[in-house]
Design an enzyme around this catalytic site. Structure first.
Site, PDB file in Angstrom:
ATOM      1  N   LYS A 103      29.942  45.570  34.963  1.00  0.00           N
ATOM      2  CA  LYS A 103      31.238  46.238  35.036  1.00  0.00           C
ATOM      3  C   LYS A 103      31.468  47.143  33.843  1.00  0.00           C
ATOM      4  O   LYS A 103      32.147  48.173  33.960  1.00  0.00           O
ATOM      5  CB  LYS A 103      32.372  45.204  35.139  1.00  0.00           C
ATOM      6  CG  LYS A 103      32.219  44.227  36.286  1.00  0.00           C
ATOM      7  CD  LYS A 103      31.833  44.915  37.592  1.00  0.00           C
ATOM      8  CE  LYS A 103      31.285  43.939  38.600  1.00  0.00           C
ATOM      9  NZ  LYS A 103      29.913  43.498  38.375  1.00  0.00           N
TER      10      LYS A 103
ATOM     11  N   GLY B  16      22.115  44.796  48.786  1.00  0.00           N
ATOM     12  CA  GLY B  16      23.220  43.857  48.659  1.00  0.00           C
ATOM     13  C   GLY B  16      24.116  44.268  47.506  1.00  0.00           C
ATOM     14  O   GLY B  16      24.073  45.409  47.032  1.00  0.00           O
TER      15      GLY B  16
ATOM     16  N   ILE C 149      24.202  43.449  44.216  1.00  0.00           N
ATOM     17  CA  ILE C 149      23.532  43.852  42.976  1.00  0.00           C
ATOM     18  C   ILE C 149      22.909  45.233  43.123  1.00  0.00           C
ATOM     19  O   ILE C 149      23.082  46.115  42.272  1.00  0.00           O
ATOM     20  CB  ILE C 149      22.457  42.820  42.574  1.00  0.00           C
ATOM     21  CG1 ILE C 149      23.106  41.476  42.258  1.00  0.00           C
ATOM     22  CG2 ILE C 149      21.658  43.310  41.370  1.00  0.00           C
ATOM     23  CD1 ILE C 149      22.107  40.341  42.050  1.00  0.00           C
TER      24      ILE C 149
ATOM     25  N   ARG D 248      19.334  36.377  45.300  1.00  0.00           N
ATOM     26  CA  ARG D 248      19.109  35.339  44.303  1.00  0.00           C
ATOM     27  C   ARG D 248      18.934  33.998  44.997  1.00  0.00           C
ATOM     28  O   ARG D 248      19.369  33.820  46.144  1.00  0.00           O
ATOM     29  CB  ARG D 248      20.285  35.273  43.311  1.00  0.00           C
ATOM     30  CG  ARG D 248      20.459  36.555  42.515  1.00  0.00           C
ATOM     31  CD  ARG D 248      21.597  36.452  41.517  1.00  0.00           C
ATOM     32  NE  ARG D 248      21.318  35.508  40.448  1.00  0.00           N
ATOM     33  CZ  ARG D 248      20.585  35.767  39.377  1.00  0.00           C
ATOM     34  NH1 ARG D 248      20.036  36.971  39.213  1.00  0.00           N
ATOM     35  NH2 ARG D 248      20.391  34.850  38.439  1.00  0.00           N
TER      36      ARG D 248
ATOM     37  N   HIS E  37      56.670  49.467  44.631  1.00  0.00           N
ATOM     38  CA  HIS E  37      56.437  50.842  45.072  1.00  0.00           C
ATOM     39  C   HIS E  37      56.563  51.797  43.886  1.00  0.00           C
ATOM     40  O   HIS E  37      57.470  51.637  43.071  1.00  0.00           O
ATOM     41  CB  HIS E  37      57.451  51.227  46.150  1.00  0.00           C
ATOM     42  CG  HIS E  37      57.351  52.651  46.591  1.00  0.00           C
ATOM     43  ND1 HIS E  37      56.392  53.070  47.489  1.00  0.00           N
ATOM     44  CD2 HIS E  37      58.064  53.749  46.237  1.00  0.00           C
ATOM     45  CE1 HIS E  37      56.530  54.367  47.685  1.00  0.00           C
ATOM     46  NE2 HIS E  37      57.538  54.804  46.932  1.00  0.00           N
TER      47      HIS E  37
END
Length: 456
Positions: free
Chosen positions: A50, A185, A187, A270, A442
């Site tokens: 990330k 997938g 990863i 995995r 909102h």
């Protein structure tokens, strides 16, 4: 021999939270970790990935700043600096885990664990390096490892550095000239997204007819269209036949082809890992290499628990967290049970993908009578203000017989931050009449769920 109430083997998300909760519940607790606290998630998975993806997102924003009235010049990407930043993030978080464990009194052994068996008093004895410790309860939290399919040349490629796993690719100091992701997938897609976003030509080779596993088909199609516009190439229903010294040979519907590339990412999934633990000495039941557990995270041997990837159920860090809490509650006599029906999953591509529960297809396979609605994210004022012509959408799957949501699927900005609310809707099984009374702030992107609710 030092004796504890519980020994936790493995310091990843499931292991370290289990140790923290056990110690917090008054149990004398030891944790054994052979490499790094934080496990794969903090060191070579969730968190560092990330960090890189966020940097790539900033780069993309700078490149396209003119679309938002921000004019920049000479925008460049320093991958080495990004990797250094990632290392600092990881170091800080790992240190935080260690400090937390210390603060609640967990004894941490940085060593490789090996189960010796039961002592004369019936306790479980475990070697923690050169020292042997014992406890009344044992928690297996040894995680998972990269799956290595039997492809000729794969091991040689790993040995030479031409083929990389998620561990090695996160430490590359230079961008490869091109990248082949062997597997589409989570990863593979996140790494493909990162490298494509910073200018690396990327090809994803996936043996299934779609990317992203069980993810909703329309979301997969949107992701492929989005990254196809950036030059990413997808080869579906394709089998890798061989890894060469600088190439990948695969076969798809068009025949056998060889593709030269700078690096290959092994992202074929995995598998649960209990290797070297000597678990068999206790007679703990396993299936296909994963530890079998019940809804309390108990194994076939009383007093032995298994949490996280090693039980092979849902290989997600947040699943491991919850499993750890359930296991400790069982030890403490607190009524609790693990439920897997409303656990969200996220793919941190750009746009983000987040899902919880059933797709229409999976629901119908289970015999559910469902209705599906899909609403464009452009119905959200904030999404439109920030994204303009994005392809994002929200999809709801509604059980007509039970009068509750059974699936929510999002692709678009902030999807990862919104999905927990959808998971709560599924977990509580609130009827549609009550869901429609919920007030959303909102303007927010999460309002798209409210828009979709009123289309049911």
């Amino acid at each position: 021999m030092e004796k504890y109430d519980v020994i936790v083997i493995g310091g990843g998300p499931g292991g370290y939270l289990c140790a923290e909760r056990a110690a917090g519940g008054g149990l004398k607790t030891a944790l054994i970790e052979k490499e790094h606290l934080g496990g794969t998630c903090l060191n070579e998975g969730c968190v560092p990935t990330k960090s890189l993806l966020y940097c790539a997102k900033q780069y993309a924003a700078a490149k396209h700043g003119a679309d938002y009235g921000v004019v920049t010049a000479d925008v460049r990407y320093d991958h080495a600096a990004v990797v250094d930043r990632k290392a600092k993030v990881v170091k800080k978080l790992v240190a935080g885990v260690g400090a937390t464990l210390s603060s609640v009194g967990v004894q941490v052994y940085m060593a490789e664990a090996k189960i010796r068996g039961r002592g004369a008093d019936g306790t479980f004895e475990v070697d923690a390096g050169a020292e042997t410790i014992a406890a009344d309860r044992l928690v297996i939290a040894t995680g998972s490892v990269t799956a290595k399919p039997p492809v000729p040349g794969l091991q040689a490629g790993l040995d030479s550095g031409f083929v990389l796993t998620n561990r090695e690719i996160l430490d590359l100091k230079e961008l490869p000239e091109s990248l082949v992701c062997m597997g589409g997938g989570v990863i593979g897609l996140e790494m493909a997204c990162y490298f494509a976003s910073v200018g690396v030509p990327v090809t994803v080779i996936e043996m299934m007819p779609k990317i992203a596993g069980p993810t909703d088909q329309a979301i997969c199609d949107t992701l492929m269209k989005t990254y196809g516009r950036e030059g990413m190439v997808f080869k579906l229903s394709a089998k890798v036949l061989e890894i060469g010294t600088d190439s990948v040979t695969y076969e798809d519907a068009e025949g056998k082809k060889t593709l030269r590339c700078g690096k290959v990412l092994l992202s074929a999934g995995r598998r649960a890992d209990v290797s070297g633990l000597n678990l068999e000495v206790l007679g703990v039941q396993t299936e296909r290499g994963a530890v079998v557990t019940d809804s309390h995270m108990c194994t076939s041997v009383p007093g032995v628990y298994a949490v996280g990837d090693c039980n092979g159920k849902l290989m997600l860090a947040h699943t491991a967290y919850r499993e750890a809490e359930v296991a400790v509650n069982h030890m403490l006599g607190v009524k609790d049970e693990m439920r897997y029906g409303a656990i969200p999953s996220v793919i941190y591509t750009n746009p983000e993908v987040a899902s919880v529960g059933e797709t229409k297809a999976s629901a119908e396979q289970k015999g559910l009578h469902v209705k599906e609605v899909q609403v464009p994210m452009l119905y959200s004022g904030r999404y439109l203000a920030e994204t303009m012509n994005g392809d994002g959408f929200c999809k709801l799957v509604y059980d007509l017989d039970r009068n509750c949501l059974v699936g929510v699927h999002l692709i678009g900005s902030y999807a990862s931050e919104i999905i927990y609310g959808a998971a709560l809707m599924l977990e509580t099984e609130l009827p549609l009449s009550q869901l429609k009374k919920l007030v959303f702030p909102h303007p927010t992107v999460c309002e798209i769920i409210r828009e979709a609710l009123f289309k049911l």
